[in-house]
Design an enzyme around this catalytic site. Structure first.
Site: not given
Length: 322
Positions: A133, A202
């Site tokens: 990511c 996250d």
């Protein structure tokens, strides 16, 4: 008991996503509380504290799912609550609130740099690092190590279906770092040439589980199998107090057309469903360390960060609720 105009304006901008991104939302929330304290017309300490609670509540309700927002509010309001309960006078309480807001903003702005400095200490010359990511904190670790003269190479997974890996690959390459770009399913194949795994988060739960882009858990599992260190780089405001002992975090399901183009999907048999989860949960036993701006901790110490930073405890009410 009035909430100042600027607070309402910031609340609207957060709600409408004009202010976005975890760090930015958190800093603006703290700044709004600072403005409330600076511009308050309250003449006694009780009125002032009630105004602060009202302002915090309005800000909290704008985007209650964004973990960084309530954490910024908790950071400031927890310190205010301690001072208020301890009998501070109006000027003292104002000072505590304004100071806490400025401190949070300062720490947050410097978090990525600090994470880079701390994480780079764990990177050795010649390391091949795998990442997944696009994480500013993870990139900061690799960039800092490279700037220290460590000869590293980074394997970047493409991160389907939104290909955030392309952003990471180009950003790392722009610093001069050699990059190898691979499909997600090649992660295990190339784990044997990998020395460290560095990824972002996250959010992080109370028990140290990591919620991050779908695919993170698979890479951490493969690293564990190969006895390779998995390091998660994350600012302390990503730690999620509501996830008491792994209470499940809602995993966002995204549009199937991100996976299969709409035109093609229309031609598919109706009894095929396309599922597109945005995140997965990596259990704490697959994570070796979490690199924060406050230091490098094992996942089991996540609860300590929550207690220290946000005054969070098991019998918990938000500092603006009671």
């Amino acid at each position: 008991m009035t909430v100042v105009k600027e607070v309402l304006e910031i609340a609207d901008e957060i709600r409408n996503m004009e202010i976005r991104g975890a760090g930015k939302i958190a800093r603006f929330a703290a700044y709004a509380l600072q403005l409330q304290a600076e511009k308050s017309k309250a003449t006694n300490v009780d009125d002032f504290w009630n105004e602060m609670k009202k302002a915090a509540k309005i800000l909290y309700e704008t985007r209650p799912t964004a973990v960084s927002l309530p954490n910024a509010l908790r950071y400031v309001m927890h310190r205010g609550k301690v001072a208020y309960a301890g009998g501070a006078d109006l000027d003292q309480l104002k000072f505590v609130v304004i100071n806490a807001a400025k401190e949070f903003i300062h720490n947050s702005e410097n978090a990525i740099i600090r994470i880079g400095e701390m994480g780079a200490k764990r990177i050795e010359d010649g390391d091949v690092i795998m990442t997944h990511c696009h994480s500013k904190a993870a990139i900061s670790v690799m960039k800092t190590a490279w700037e220290q003269g460590k000869d590293i190479k980074v394997i970047v997974t493409e991160t389907r279906p939104k290909w955030q890996g392309k952003l990471t690959a180009k950003e790392l390459a722009s610093y001069g770092i050699p990059v190898i770009y691979v499909v997600d399913s090649a992660a295990r194949h190339y784990m044997k040439m990998t020395d460290k795994v560095v990824m972002g988060a996250d959010s992080i739960t109370v028990n140290g589980a990591v919620i991050n882009k779908i695919g993170t858990a698979l890479i951490a599992l493969t690293a564990k199998e190969h006895r390779i260190w998995t390091m998660i780089a994350a600012e302390t405001y990503k730690f999620h107090p509501e996830t008491m002992l792994g209470q499940l975090v809602e995993i966002e399901m995204r549009d199937p057309t991100e996976v299969i183009p709409e035109e093609e999907l229309k031609t598919w048999p109706k009894n095929i469903e396309v599922w597109n989860p945005a995140f997965d949960v990596t259990p704490p036993e697959y994570v070796d360390v979490i690199i924060t701006e406050r230091g490098i901790i094992p996942p089991s110490a996540a609860i300590d960060i929550l207690k220290e930073e946000f005054g969070w405890a098991l019998k918990y009410t938000e500092p603006w609720e009671d």
